[in-house]
Design an enzyme around this catalytic site. Sequence first.
Site, PDB file in Angstrom:
ATOM      1  N   GLU A 167      11.194  15.683 -14.376  1.00  0.00           N
ATOM      2  CA  GLU A 167       9.979  14.941 -14.736  1.00  0.00           C
ATOM      3  C   GLU A 167       8.808  15.308 -13.829  1.00  0.00           C
ATOM      4  O   GLU A 167       7.672  15.462 -14.295  1.00  0.00           O
ATOM      5  CB  GLU A 167      10.245  13.437 -14.701  1.00  0.00           C
ATOM      6  CG  GLU A 167      11.140  12.966 -15.842  1.00  0.00           C
ATOM      7  CD  GLU A 167      11.400  11.468 -15.813  1.00  0.00           C
ATOM      8  OE1 GLU A 167      10.839  10.780 -14.932  1.00  0.00           O
ATOM      9  OE2 GLU A 167      12.166  10.979 -16.667  1.00  0.00           O
ATOM     10  N   HIS A 200       7.893   7.628 -21.820  1.00  0.00           N
ATOM     11  CA  HIS A 200       8.987   6.679 -21.617  1.00  0.00           C
ATOM     12  C   HIS A 200       9.112   5.673 -22.753  1.00  0.00           C
ATOM     13  O   HIS A 200      10.028   4.843 -22.747  1.00  0.00           O
ATOM     14  CB  HIS A 200       8.808   5.950 -20.281  1.00  0.00           C
ATOM     15  CG  HIS A 200       9.178   6.781 -19.097  1.00  0.00           C
ATOM     16  ND1 HIS A 200       8.398   7.829 -18.650  1.00  0.00           N
ATOM     17  CD2 HIS A 200      10.256   6.747 -18.271  1.00  0.00           C
ATOM     18  CE1 HIS A 200       8.978   8.381 -17.602  1.00  0.00           C
ATOM     19  NE2 HIS A 200      10.103   7.756 -17.359  1.00  0.00           N
TER      20      HIS A 200
END
Length: 318
Positions: A167, A200
């Site tokens: 990420e 997310h």
Amino acid sequence: MSHDAELQAMYPDSAEDGVFVPPAGVCWVSVLCSLLLACSYVGSLYVWKNDLPRDHPTVIKRRFTSVLIVSALSPVFVWAWRQYTGILPGPSLLGLMGIRLEGIVPAATLPLLLTMVLFLGPLIQLAMDCPWDFVDGVKVGFDPRFWALCASDMRWLRNQVVAPLTEELVFRACMLPMLVPCAGPSRAIFTCPLFFGVAHFHHVIELLRFRQGTVSGIFLSAVFQFSYTAVFGAYTAFIFIRTGHLVGPVLCHSFCNYMGFPALSTALEHPQRLALLSFYLLGVLLFLLLLFPMTDPLFYGAAPVCSLAPSPRSLCSS
């Protein structure tokens, strides 16, 4: 050569009186590339068809494969962006992505210490409630069997290793070099986390799919998670720009994944809540006082990503 002189050499028709003007269309290209990166990362999680929840070891292993492939290919986006926009001179591709040796030791320690200061209250709370004493904790920390057990746990590997590394590589190391030339360092640290926060939201799909809560509860949780991840993303983007290193954001991400969101409700009900809340407050105050001193670029060397920043570029200086 000074920063302004570098810009003048790179863009002789775009810099006037030391003010950098990005090449035409660079912002649209940067946003598009960032969006494609985010979609590629999230989309890679769903290339595998299965009816198992996200925490099942089989699902985690498959997703490891797909996100590692996307992360390995993510520098291609930055390379293609440089080719298309003409931003070719200057630092190397790896340097722009924060993969360099200069200042690596402070970059691996100071941001992590700063983050631990912010979590002073939760760390004290953890120490108060831990059944082990300090010596036992140190012994466990140096026991190879403990780390072997962790490495065999797919959820631990995802939360502490793979997710922080991939990420931060995709959403910080690759996106920020593309966003800084048109948005500037300050606006880039708040723009980049929007992609991270939206990425997310895919958890909502899985929660709804497996009926893990009411619809309203799931969406409220998603809004909270978006807010939390956006703020956290801005923080690690700040660290990346100030230090010019990827290692700091990765370690801070791993630490925050381990700690989770501070359990304030538990602290309020703790037998020693006054002392504990004092540490919570002290941690926040110390964090605010140390935020800029501990991320001073003097510790880390000139951040390559800052060489693409238009004026003013206050975040890139002491």
